[in-house]
Write an enzyme that holds these catalytic residues in place. Sequence first.
Site, mmCIF file in Angstrom:
data_model
loop_
_atom_site.group_PDB
_atom_site.id
_atom_site.type_symbol
_atom_site.label_atom_id
_atom_site.label_comp_id
_atom_site.label_asym_id
_atom_site.label_seq_id
_atom_site.Cartn_x
_atom_site.Cartn_y
_atom_site.Cartn_z
ATOM 1 N N GLU A 90 -0.178 3.595 -13.262
ATOM 2 C CA GLU A 90 -1.588 3.760 -12.871
ATOM 3 C C GLU A 90 -2.259 4.752 -13.810
ATOM 4 O OE1 GLU A 90 -1.625 4.850 -8.716
ATOM 5 O OE2 GLU A 90 -0.566 3.056 -8.113
ATOM 6 N N CYS A 126 0.859 -1.197 0.000
ATOM 7 C CA CYS A 126 0.000 0.000 0.000
ATOM 8 C C CYS A 126 0.889 1.240 0.000
ATOM 9 C CB CYS A 126 -0.914 0.004 1.229
ATOM 10 S SG CYS A 126 -2.183 -1.269 1.166
ATOM 11 N N ALA A 127 2.117 1.095 -0.538
ATOM 12 C CA ALA A 127 3.032 2.247 -0.567
ATOM 13 C C ALA A 127 3.181 2.778 -1.996
ATOM 14 C CB ALA A 127 4.375 1.856 0.027
ATOM 15 N N ARG A 128 4.009 2.117 -2.814
ATOM 16 C CA ARG A 128 4.177 2.561 -4.203
ATOM 17 C C ARG A 128 4.450 1.361 -5.106
ATOM 18 N NH1 ARG A 128 2.119 6.401 -3.289
ATOM 19 N NH2 ARG A 128 2.597 8.564 -3.715
ATOM 20 N N HIS A 171 -5.466 2.440 -5.698
ATOM 21 C CA HIS A 171 -4.746 3.503 -4.979
ATOM 22 C C HIS A 171 -5.687 4.271 -4.034
ATOM 23 C CE1 HIS A 171 -0.939 6.200 -5.334
ATOM 24 N NE2 HIS A 171 -1.494 6.354 -4.128
ATOM 25 N N LEU A 172 -6.253 3.508 -3.094
ATOM 26 C CA LEU A 172 -7.240 4.086 -2.167
ATOM 27 C C LEU A 172 -6.696 4.314 -0.761
ATOM 28 C CD1 LEU A 172 -10.527 2.069 -2.976
ATOM 29 C CD2 LEU A 172 -9.829 4.323 -3.802
ATOM 30 N N GLY A 173 -5.387 4.076 -0.569
ATOM 31 C CA GLY A 173 -4.833 4.153 0.785
ATOM 32 C C GLY A 173 -5.178 5.436 1.518
HETATM 33 P P1 NAD Z 1 7.796 8.251 6.011
HETATM 34 O O1 NAD Z 1 8.752 9.162 5.341
HETATM 35 O O2 NAD Z 1 7.267 8.632 7.347
HETATM 36 O O3 NAD Z 1 8.439 6.783 6.151
HETATM 37 C C1 NAD Z 1 9.171 6.166 5.150
HETATM 38 C C2 NAD Z 1 10.257 5.348 5.820
HETATM 39 O O4 NAD Z 1 10.943 4.591 4.823
HETATM 40 C C3 NAD Z 1 11.300 6.201 6.529
HETATM 41 O O5 NAD Z 1 11.377 5.851 7.904
HETATM 42 C C4 NAD Z 1 12.601 5.879 5.806
HETATM 43 O O6 NAD Z 1 13.732 5.850 6.663
HETATM 44 C C5 NAD Z 1 12.280 4.507 5.247
HETATM 45 N N1 NAD Z 1 13.172 4.102 4.172
HETATM 46 C C6 NAD Z 1 13.780 4.873 3.239
HETATM 47 N N2 NAD Z 1 14.557 4.119 2.450
HETATM 48 C C7 NAD Z 1 14.435 2.840 2.887
HETATM 49 C C8 NAD Z 1 14.981 1.606 2.470
HETATM 50 N N3 NAD Z 1 15.847 1.533 1.453
HETATM 51 N N4 NAD Z 1 14.627 0.494 3.153
HETATM 52 C C9 NAD Z 1 13.760 0.545 4.184
HETATM 53 N N5 NAD Z 1 13.225 1.709 4.642
HETATM 54 C C10 NAD Z 1 13.550 2.833 3.973
HETATM 55 O O7 NAD Z 1 6.615 8.023 4.976
HETATM 56 P P2 NAD Z 1 5.169 7.418 5.266
HETATM 57 O O8 NAD Z 1 4.233 8.508 5.590
HETATM 58 O O9 NAD Z 1 5.302 6.294 6.188
HETATM 59 O O10 NAD Z 1 4.785 6.922 3.794
HETATM 60 C C11 NAD Z 1 5.534 5.921 3.144
HETATM 61 C C12 NAD Z 1 5.142 5.876 1.682
HETATM 62 O O11 NAD Z 1 3.824 5.379 1.572
HETATM 63 C C13 NAD Z 1 5.088 7.236 0.984
HETATM 64 O O12 NAD Z 1 6.352 7.623 0.503
HETATM 65 C C14 NAD Z 1 4.093 7.031 -0.129
HETATM 66 O O13 NAD Z 1 4.765 6.656 -1.293
HETATM 67 C C15 NAD Z 1 3.253 5.873 0.366
HETATM 68 N N6 NAD Z 1 1.855 6.240 0.646
HETATM 69 C C16 NAD Z 1 0.876 5.619 -0.077
HETATM 70 C C17 NAD Z 1 -0.444 5.915 0.191
HETATM 71 C C18 NAD Z 1 -1.537 5.269 -0.617
HETATM 72 O O14 NAD Z 1 -2.528 5.927 -0.895
HETATM 73 N N7 NAD Z 1 -1.431 4.019 -0.981
HETATM 74 C C19 NAD Z 1 -0.779 6.842 1.180
HETATM 75 C C20 NAD Z 1 0.247 7.454 1.887
HETATM 76 C C21 NAD Z 1 1.575 7.150 1.617
HETATM 77 C C1 MLT Z 2 0.483 9.609 -0.942
HETATM 78 O O1 MLT Z 2 1.646 9.519 -1.318
HETATM 79 O O2 MLT Z 2 0.136 10.402 -0.056
HETATM 80 C C2 MLT Z 2 -0.497 8.682 -1.523
HETATM 81 O O3 MLT Z 2 -0.152 8.285 -2.790
HETATM 82 C C3 MLT Z 2 -1.895 9.111 -1.386
HETATM 83 C C4 MLT Z 2 -2.470 9.917 -2.494
HETATM 84 O O4 MLT Z 2 -2.062 11.033 -2.708
HETATM 85 O O5 MLT Z 2 -3.366 9.425 -3.148
#
Ligand code: NAD
Ligand code: MLT
Length: 319
Positions: A269, A238-240, A287-289
Amino acid sequence: MTTATKTINVFIADPLSEDGIFPLRQEQDLDLNIIVDTGLAPEELIAKIADVDVLLVRSQTTVTREVIEAAKNLKLIGRAGVGVDNIDLTAATEHGIIVVNAPDGNTNSAAEHTIAMMTSLARHIPQAFNTLKNGKWDRKSYVGVELKNKTLGVLGFGRIGVEVAYRAKGQRMNVMAYDPFLTDERAKELGVTKSTVEEICATADFITVHTPLLPETRNLINKEKFAMMKDGVRIINCARGGIINEDDLYDAIVEGKVAGAALDVFVSEPATDHKLLTLPQVIATPHLGASTIEAQESVAVDVSNDIIKFYKTGTVTNP
Ligand code: NAD
Ligand code: MLT
């Protein structure tokens, strides 16, 4: 710093919460001209951006070098969300454009979505629902597994990873975490086992990724890592898209190494015609996270306030 007398063109290129942009709409001291024009093709955005001072996006719009070079007045790009991988940061920096994001506003929603996906994966909820909707009462095909006493490996232990771990511990899971910045003290405080990627691969029953998409995290989970995993491991992203190699994931599922995967994100996407979606072991959301009323309002408020702060003080909170 720009004075309040100049009209500031704020271009909103992705759908944002109307409540979230309320701070912009009610701003009295600045002359903000708010333009909402979403769903544009890249060339349409380029054609409209010459006089724009502030560009606001979510994740649909890719802010390329071409967009940045066409935006002769652009001073600030606001990302209503966390990931800035849809923005060419090098080009923005070269042109003196500040990029702000909203790092906290969707943490809770993304963590809740991750847990929902993990639970759905463990209990085949989407597949069983689909079968029932098609008129079949099938209890045999959807025997699941419990989360209790299983081990969850969290790769990337930042805001969302930590919130996922809290919730997983509430499900009485054992949690292993890898993050280059995770200290022994913090791991102890949170009740998780600080581990390497390899240790997580060798031990975890469920693996969830929560890193940003960076050159170092692209293909973090690939063929070699799948080979280290236990048979029957379940994977959640649910990250990227791209943190897990999609071709390698497909092969690992087909070969029976991976029992199932829950995916909210894809390399490209929208991903309506993806080979992973043809596999019955894969469940997915588009992409509903971060797609909750609360998160969308929160991230839009945060970037709106940062825009106002920038024009009033010359500084931003989340550069
Ligand atoms: P954050 O910056 O708080 O946490 C990311 C963590 O990843 C950090 O602690 C960093 O040290 C770690 N990191 C960096 N490189 C790394 C590696 N090589 N190995 C392991 N860990 C590593 O970010 P977050 O708020 O926790 O969000 C994480 C990601 O989730 C965002 O960058 C975004 O892409 C994704 N996201 C997706 C949705 C969605 O709608 N699906 C929503 C929010 C965020
Ligand atoms: C994000 O990085 O915050 C997520 O992709 C959520 C979004 O913008 O849809």
